[in-house]
Design a protein around this motif. Sequence first.
Motif, short mmCIF file in Angstrom:
data_model
loop_
_atom_site.label_atom_id
_atom_site.label_comp_id
_atom_site.label_asym_id
_atom_site.label_seq_id
_atom_site.Cartn_x
_atom_site.Cartn_y
_atom_site.Cartn_z
N VAL B 116 -19.27 27.72 -43.82
CA VAL B 116 -18.42 26.90 -42.95
C VAL B 116 -17.17 27.67 -42.51
CG1 VAL B 116 -19.24 24.71 -43.89
CG2 VAL B 116 -17.13 25.67 -44.77
N PHE B 117 -16.71 28.60 -43.34
CA PHE B 117 -15.58 29.42 -42.90
C PHE B 117 -16.00 30.40 -41.80
CE2 PHE B 117 -13.10 28.87 -47.14
CZ PHE B 117 -12.67 27.63 -46.71
N ASP B 118 -17.28 30.80 -41.82
CA ASP B 118 -17.78 31.61 -40.70
C ASP B 118 -17.81 30.80 -39.41
OD1 ASP B 118 -18.11 33.87 -42.14
OD2 ASP B 118 -20.27 33.64 -42.47
N LEU B 119 -18.28 29.54 -39.54
CA LEU B 119 -18.36 28.69 -38.35
C LEU B 119 -16.96 28.34 -37.84
CD1 LEU B 119 -21.14 26.12 -39.35
CD2 LEU B 119 -21.32 27.90 -37.60
N PHE B 120 -16.04 28.06 -38.76
CA PHE B 120 -14.69 27.63 -38.40
C PHE B 120 -13.66 28.50 -39.14
CE2 PHE B 120 -17.30 23.68 -38.43
CZ PHE B 120 -17.27 23.39 -37.08
N PRO B 121 -13.39 29.69 -38.65
CA PRO B 121 -12.47 30.60 -39.37
C PRO B 121 -11.10 29.98 -39.63
CG PRO B 121 -13.58 31.74 -37.57
CD PRO B 121 -13.93 30.29 -37.43
N ILE B 122 -10.65 29.10 -38.73
CA ILE B 122 -9.31 28.52 -38.90
C ILE B 122 -9.20 27.74 -40.21
CG2 ILE B 122 -9.87 26.40 -37.61
CD1 ILE B 122 -6.57 28.12 -37.12
N LEU B 123 -10.34 27.12 -40.63
CA LEU B 123 -10.31 26.36 -41.89
C LEU B 123 -10.10 27.29 -43.08
CD1 LEU B 123 -13.17 23.75 -41.35
CD2 LEU B 123 -10.71 23.46 -41.00
N GLY B 124 -10.65 28.50 -42.98
CA GLY B 124 -10.46 29.47 -44.05
C GLY B 124 -9.00 29.84 -44.18
N GLU B 125 -8.32 29.93 -43.04
CA GLU B 125 -6.89 30.29 -43.08
C GLU B 125 -6.04 29.14 -43.61
OE1 GLU B 125 -5.87 31.42 -39.06
OE2 GLU B 125 -7.70 32.66 -38.95
N ARG B 126 -6.53 27.92 -43.43
CA ARG B 126 -5.70 26.77 -43.80
C ARG B 126 -6.16 26.06 -45.07
NH1 ARG B 126 -3.34 24.98 -38.12
NH2 ARG B 126 -2.46 27.06 -37.88
N GLN B 127 -6.86 26.75 -45.92
CA GLN B 127 -7.45 26.13 -47.11
C GLN B 127 -6.51 25.25 -47.90
OE1 GLN B 127 -9.86 28.59 -49.80
NE2 GLN B 127 -9.87 30.11 -48.18
N GLN B 128 -5.26 25.69 -48.04
CA GLN B 128 -4.33 24.96 -48.92
C GLN B 128 -3.48 23.93 -48.16
OE1 GLN B 128 -4.72 25.06 -52.05
NE2 GLN B 128 -6.19 26.73 -51.91
N GLN B 129 -3.74 23.82 -46.86
CA GLN B 129 -2.95 22.87 -46.08
C GLN B 129 -3.55 21.47 -46.23
OE1 GLN B 129 -2.06 24.60 -42.27
NE2 GLN B 129 -1.69 22.59 -41.36
N ARG B 130 -2.69 20.46 -46.20
CA ARG B 130 -3.19 19.09 -46.32
C ARG B 130 -3.92 18.66 -45.05
NH1 ARG B 130 0.14 14.86 -49.58
NH2 ARG B 130 0.21 15.92 -51.57
N GLY B 131 -5.00 17.94 -45.23
CA GLY B 131 -5.82 17.50 -44.11
C GLY B 131 -5.03 16.77 -43.04
N GLY B 132 -4.09 15.92 -43.48
CA GLY B 132 -3.33 15.11 -42.53
C GLY B 132 -2.42 15.91 -41.63
N THR B 133 -2.14 17.17 -42.01
CA THR B 133 -1.22 17.97 -41.20
C THR B 133 -1.96 18.84 -40.19
OG1 THR B 133 -1.22 19.83 -42.74
CG2 THR B 133 0.40 18.10 -43.14
N LEU B 134 -3.30 18.77 -40.18
CA LEU B 134 -4.05 19.57 -39.20
C LEU B 134 -3.98 18.93 -37.82
CD1 LEU B 134 -7.36 20.25 -41.20
CD2 LEU B 134 -5.40 21.77 -40.98
N SER B 135 -4.22 19.74 -36.80
CA SER B 135 -4.30 19.19 -35.44
C SER B 135 -5.62 18.43 -35.29
CB SER B 135 -4.24 20.32 -34.42
OG SER B 135 -5.45 21.05 -34.46
N GLY B 136 -5.74 17.66 -34.22
CA GLY B 136 -6.94 16.87 -34.01
C GLY B 136 -8.21 17.71 -34.00
N GLY B 137 -8.16 18.83 -33.31
CA GLY B 137 -9.33 19.70 -33.23
C GLY B 137 -9.71 20.26 -34.60
N GLU B 138 -8.67 20.67 -35.35
CA GLU B 138 -8.93 21.21 -36.68
C GLU B 138 -9.49 20.13 -37.60
OE1 GLU B 138 -5.25 24.43 -36.33
OE2 GLU B 138 -5.00 22.58 -37.45
N GLN B 139 -8.97 18.91 -37.44
CA GLN B 139 -9.50 17.81 -38.26
C GLN B 139 -10.97 17.58 -37.94
OE1 GLN B 139 -7.23 14.21 -38.26
NE2 GLN B 139 -5.36 15.19 -38.98
N GLN B 140 -11.33 17.68 -36.68
CA GLN B 140 -12.73 17.49 -36.30
C GLN B 140 -13.60 18.58 -36.90
OE1 GLN B 140 -14.11 14.74 -34.53
NE2 GLN B 140 -15.75 15.73 -35.67
N MET B 141 -13.09 19.82 -36.86
CA MET B 141 -13.83 20.93 -37.48
C MET B 141 -14.00 20.67 -38.97
SD MET B 141 -12.04 24.21 -35.72
CE MET B 141 -11.64 24.19 -33.98
#
Lengths: 304, 236
Positions: B116-141
């Motif tokens: 999943v980090f290959d599919l969505f590299p941004i999630l790999g960078e934000r592993q420790q960030q809280r879900g609620g603080t992601l942008s809409g697109g990142e939340q969808q990913m």
Amino acid sequence: MAYFIQQLVNGLTLGSIYGLIAIGYTMVYGIIGMINFAHGEIYMIGAFLSILAFTMLGVTGVTWMPLALIMVLLVAIVFTSAYGWAVERIAYRPLRGSQRLAALISAIGMSLALQNYVLLTQGAGVKTLQPIIRGGVILYATGNFTVILSYIQIFIILLTILLMAIFATLIARTALGRAQRACEQDRGMATLLGINVDRTISLTFIMGAMLAAVAGMLVTMYYGVIDFFMGFIAGLKAFTAAVLGGIGSLPGAMLGGMLLGLVEAFWAGYFSVEYKDVASFGILVLVLIFLPSGLLGRPDVEKV
Amino acid sequence: MLRLENVHSFYGRIQALRGINLHVDSGEIVAMIGANGAGKSTTLMTICGQPRARSGRVLFDGDDITHVPTFQIIRSGLSHSPEGRRIFPRMTVLENLQMGAVASDPAHFNDDLGLVFDLFPILGERQQQRGGTLSGGEQQMLAIARALMSHPRLLLLDEPSLGLGPMLVKQIFDVIGQINQDRGVTILLVEQNAHQSLLLAHRAYVLANGEIILHGTGDELLADPEVRNAYLGGGN
């Protein structure tokens, strides 16, 4: 100064016990959004079970204290958590999905039923326990006043800190803790990910009851006197502690318990012992009016 | 792989599905399109048993799952990324993904995480960030990634492109294609973006008022004048 330190020690001891009970309220509230008003009775049952266990150990002649304490602790925890589990299974699960009021009434009914169950089986009189851990260290002595930190107080405070550390780690780091937090945030979604929500809720009640059992055992050892009605006031106090800290918040319950214990000890020490309950419930009223989400709680409104 | 036979379902007394018959074969991408309130999301939720079908049957791999508890349906290899993303806002990205893996074997957690980090590299960078603080697109990913963490054979996706800008929409549809082609995951997709999903899907169903009114391959429906008028913004 000496008198102040003595009240501080007493307050932290009392606060530990409130904190342990308060965690049960806050965890259950977090996961199913209801106040388990039978939780005070679970604590009372924990106290009765530990007196029973102490008595039985006396009969069988176990005298080495660390072993005796561990055995009593285990007995109290195991049987009390069975009660905690049963309360959820019998009184709350069938009502899940119905109105909140129904569950609340069921909780109060459960509380009365458990009180009367203990009244009928154990009698209305008090039960007493001889001090198990005697003695203490003199912290500080002035001419006319001596500050004593008794061994039982050290035991209570250290055991509480240890248990709270274990629980905090459990919630933050384990799969069970994650499942509990997930259920708290979105129960439907947790189900859609394969979480057995009923089981997670059962385990939450069991965990709360375990800590209440420890609190019951500690209070029995500390005061040496218990009765079937003790869970009522203690339950309300611990509920106050949970609300003060922010209901639903685990660190909040610990902090709220400690603060409430301190307030009570200082109030009793400097103003009036008779009116210490007024101080506690006065805090409940003030918090509900001016700080409804508590010290560490989240406001209800949330960014989606 | 999945088959719905004459499924009726209700929210309270309101009937939401009126006899849905559909099937999804292994390896396919099947789309469901239709207006708001047509019953697309309800169909997906009914497959998971929330609400349960009041009559009719839901079969997964030939087994009747109509009355199986939701968490067990999920553990049998089906995964649902529901309407509104529903990520856990006060859990980190990594914890959200760990929750997604609850139903799967812990042995391949690290492999799935890598995928999943290959599919969505941004999630790999934000592993420790809280879900609620992601942008809409990142939340969808994150929602899609979480659904993939259970190693599903069948993935239900509800409006994965909702509320996203055109670039992100394209990226999400590319990823859906990849999941299907490279990982062999069968997909049942609900979309308001009818054009994109008909291009992507092997077959599609058109729903209206809780019933299936049309069914065909993606290309057939793209060419269908009725579909063009109703769902593809007029005859262009």
